[in-house]
Write a protein that holds these residues in place. Sequence first.
Motif, PDB file in Angstrom:
ATOM      1  N   LEU A 145       0.832  -1.205   0.000  1.00  0.00           N
ATOM      2  CA  LEU A 145       0.000   0.000   0.000  1.00  0.00           C
ATOM      3  C   LEU A 145       0.863   1.251   0.000  1.00  0.00           C
ATOM      4  O   LEU A 145       0.604   2.196  -0.761  1.00  0.00           O
ATOM      5  N   VAL A 149       0.885   4.084  -2.956  1.00  0.00           N
ATOM      6  CA  VAL A 149       0.545   5.485  -2.683  1.00  0.00           C
ATOM      7  C   VAL A 149       1.706   6.396  -3.052  1.00  0.00           C
ATOM      8  O   VAL A 149       1.514   7.489  -3.613  1.00  0.00           O
ATOM      9  N   ALA A 275      -3.950   1.239  -5.226  1.00  0.00           N
ATOM     10  CA  ALA A 275      -3.842   1.647  -3.828  1.00  0.00           C
ATOM     11  C   ALA A 275      -5.172   1.471  -3.107  1.00  0.00           C
ATOM     12  O   ALA A 275      -5.209   1.078  -1.937  1.00  0.00           O
TER      13      ALA A 275
END
Length: 300
Positions: A145, A149, A275
């Motif tokens: 993640l 991002v 994401a």
Amino acid sequence: MSIHSTDPVTGLSPVRVQVGIDAAVVANHHVCVREILPDGQVRLSRFTAPPTLAGLDMLSNRLRGYPGVVAVAEPTSMTWLALSIAMRQAGGDLSLLGARHAARLRGAIIGKDKSDVIDADVLATAGEVFTLAPLRPLTPPQLALRRAVTRRGKLVVDGNRSRRRLISLARWAFPDVWSAFAGSQPTAVAVLTRWPDLRALGSARRSTLTGVVAAHTRGVPDVPARVEAIRAAARAWTGFWEGHLDLDALAWEVAEHLHDMAEADQRIARATAQATRYWADLYGDDPLLLSVPGMGALRT
């Protein structure tokens, strides 16, 4: 091969061991082992280790003689992840020191000189100045993640650069045309995508241009006036640049910037979707958080 913590000559064992690693992405890691002996003397050992599996295994073996040691490194790219695993396999741990703090420490100790060996030596002394905490790597889903991002953030920056390049071009090549878009970027993108050539835009059918402007400009009553301003400005700049600027080359450049922007938007959309999937798998939706004003769907 292990480093013996007891000096074979003096028989002294260090009372404190410090390790600094100047991490490398394509070169070798430079490692400095700093042993403080009971009599206050400092014993230094330096070696290099390639960022390969064999190199990481060698690093673990070399530092296994110092159980519990915390090595210090700067967060160079993602090299810290493999180094943290190698340090845990050696029975130690890894702590990260921000590049800004490392630079301040380097300047305080040795001035402005810099090299991989010097950096490793400086990082080995970081524990004397900073309070270091062992690195606690994220779980694989959390790391996925974070990287998604981070990539999305970089793509947004790249996309903004493409937009600024188009604006910069428009501001000197046809500023009146750009002003006629009245600050509507969707209108500017739609019109210039259809007519990147000033000559074609200046002679565009009024009804066709009106349809494009109206489709990308909502709730604005002066669409016909904008259309006339766009066509007139395009014709005026076509005449102004005659014999001075290659309008075919200008049209190509406009189209390239628009293509870059479209590709950037697609990359951002893919990174956003990825994401979002990672976030949903980890945390799901939070109705309470999403109820806070200003929170909700992610926007570019």
